[in-house]
Design a protein around this motif. Sequence first.
Motif, mmCIF file in Angstrom:
data_model
loop_
_atom_site.group_PDB
_atom_site.id
_atom_site.type_symbol
_atom_site.label_atom_id
_atom_site.label_comp_id
_atom_site.label_asym_id
_atom_site.label_seq_id
_atom_site.Cartn_x
_atom_site.Cartn_y
_atom_site.Cartn_z
ATOM 1 N N LEU A 116 44.118 35.391 32.977
ATOM 2 C CA LEU A 116 43.718 36.261 31.869
ATOM 3 C C LEU A 116 43.922 37.736 32.212
ATOM 4 C CD1 LEU A 116 40.414 34.466 30.753
ATOM 5 C CD2 LEU A 116 42.647 34.403 29.617
ATOM 6 N N ILE A 117 43.633 38.095 33.452
ATOM 7 C CA ILE A 117 43.723 39.503 33.867
ATOM 8 C C ILE A 117 45.176 39.912 34.102
ATOM 9 C CG2 ILE A 117 43.130 41.130 35.714
ATOM 10 C CD1 ILE A 117 40.509 39.422 36.045
ATOM 11 N N ALA A 118 45.934 39.057 34.803
ATOM 12 C CA ALA A 118 47.305 39.418 35.162
ATOM 13 C C ALA A 118 48.284 39.228 34.008
ATOM 14 C CB ALA A 118 47.744 38.588 36.373
ATOM 15 N N LYS A 119 48.187 38.078 33.342
ATOM 16 C CA LYS A 119 49.160 37.760 32.289
ATOM 17 C C LYS A 119 48.929 38.578 31.032
ATOM 18 C CE LYS A 119 52.508 35.226 30.559
ATOM 19 N NZ LYS A 119 53.890 35.303 31.099
ATOM 20 N N PHE A 120 47.673 38.705 30.620
ATOM 21 C CA PHE A 120 47.360 39.378 29.356
ATOM 22 C C PHE A 120 46.826 40.794 29.554
ATOM 23 C CE2 PHE A 120 46.940 34.810 28.520
ATOM 24 C CZ PHE A 120 47.846 34.676 27.476
ATOM 25 N N ARG A 121 46.765 41.229 30.817
ATOM 26 C CA ARG A 121 46.306 42.576 31.160
ATOM 27 C C ARG A 121 44.919 42.886 30.583
ATOM 28 N NH1 ARG A 121 51.445 46.772 31.204
ATOM 29 N NH2 ARG A 121 52.994 45.308 32.004
ATOM 30 N N MET A 122 44.070 41.891 30.585
ATOM 31 C CA MET A 122 42.693 42.101 30.150
ATOM 32 C C MET A 122 41.909 42.798 31.254
ATOM 33 S SD MET A 122 42.036 38.378 28.361
ATOM 34 C CE MET A 122 40.381 38.796 27.802
ATOM 35 N N GLN A 123 40.843 43.524 30.876
ATOM 36 C CA GLN A 123 40.033 44.242 31.852
ATOM 37 C C GLN A 123 39.333 43.250 32.788
ATOM 38 O OE1 GLN A 123 39.646 47.517 32.499
ATOM 39 N NE2 GLN A 123 41.214 47.977 30.997
#
Length: 316
Positions: A116-123
């Motif tokens: 979620l953080i790396a692929k979608f650049r979520m915080q």
Amino acid sequence: MKAWIDRLPLSLRTSKLTVQLLLLLFILVLFSFLSPYFLSVTNFMNVLNQMVEVGLIAIPMTLIIISGAMDLSVGSILAFSAVAMGIGFENGLNIWVCVLIGLIAGLVCGAINGYLIAKFRMQAIVVTIGMLVMLRGLVYVMNEGRPISGFPDSFYFLGQQYIAGIPFNFIVLVILFLIANFFMNKTRFGSYVYGIGNNEEVVRYSGISVTRIRFVLFMLSGLFSAIAGVFLVSRLASAEATSGTNIELDVITATLIGGTHIFGGRGSLTGTFVGLLIIVFLRNGLNLLGVSVLYQAVILGALLLLAVSNKKFSGE
């Protein structure tokens, strides 16, 4: 550009640990005068034994903070892995198969965070807080809040046995710190982690997969949280839903006191290890003096604020 990324961390890895070491020495000397039990071999071995879980999680946490992110879900992943292992044992599985289940559970949680953080650049903070809340609730649903115990004696070797007078789990911790330190200082992976923390876009435009590196970092965080869960269950002889509650605060405090920059790009595992020693010996000394855990929280909070504000005002 890749060559520049490889060289960049070399100037950042030379950490000045003088202040941290002096603070650790001050704590050791102070409590040796205030408590007659502080310098005993038994007390020191207990401290080494009790610092392992925080230390294990602090390894990937240091790397994540250096890269400019943070993982607040580590305590809940620890509990989830521990309870998953305990439930497997209750259902008749071999204890070492259960340990593997616990490790896989932590790895999967870390992979979800990382994806979620790396692929979608979520915080990272938002994602890991969500994971923290979700897993903590799930753990209570899984075993209804009851402790799981009755593990075989062979399993207790991990958290309760000594080799040459030194806790076995502490030996494992030191070995893992040394391995992680080698990778951070001697491989391109470590260089890229520092580079991402300093300027993510430069690293991305250099053709390096920032997505892959962040994904790996959060997978490691999940795995090491699960390892900590295994050692905690072995040491306490019980898997509980409350395991790892607020452990992320001690982990982050040790990391930042050890010199890792809150905004990323700077830090070292050596500094984190010293910061870890400061935290555990400070807590131990205060416990020996009978200081309330409420006042201990105040002292550690003030120490953390001092560490962060010192970096802010010093321009680091």
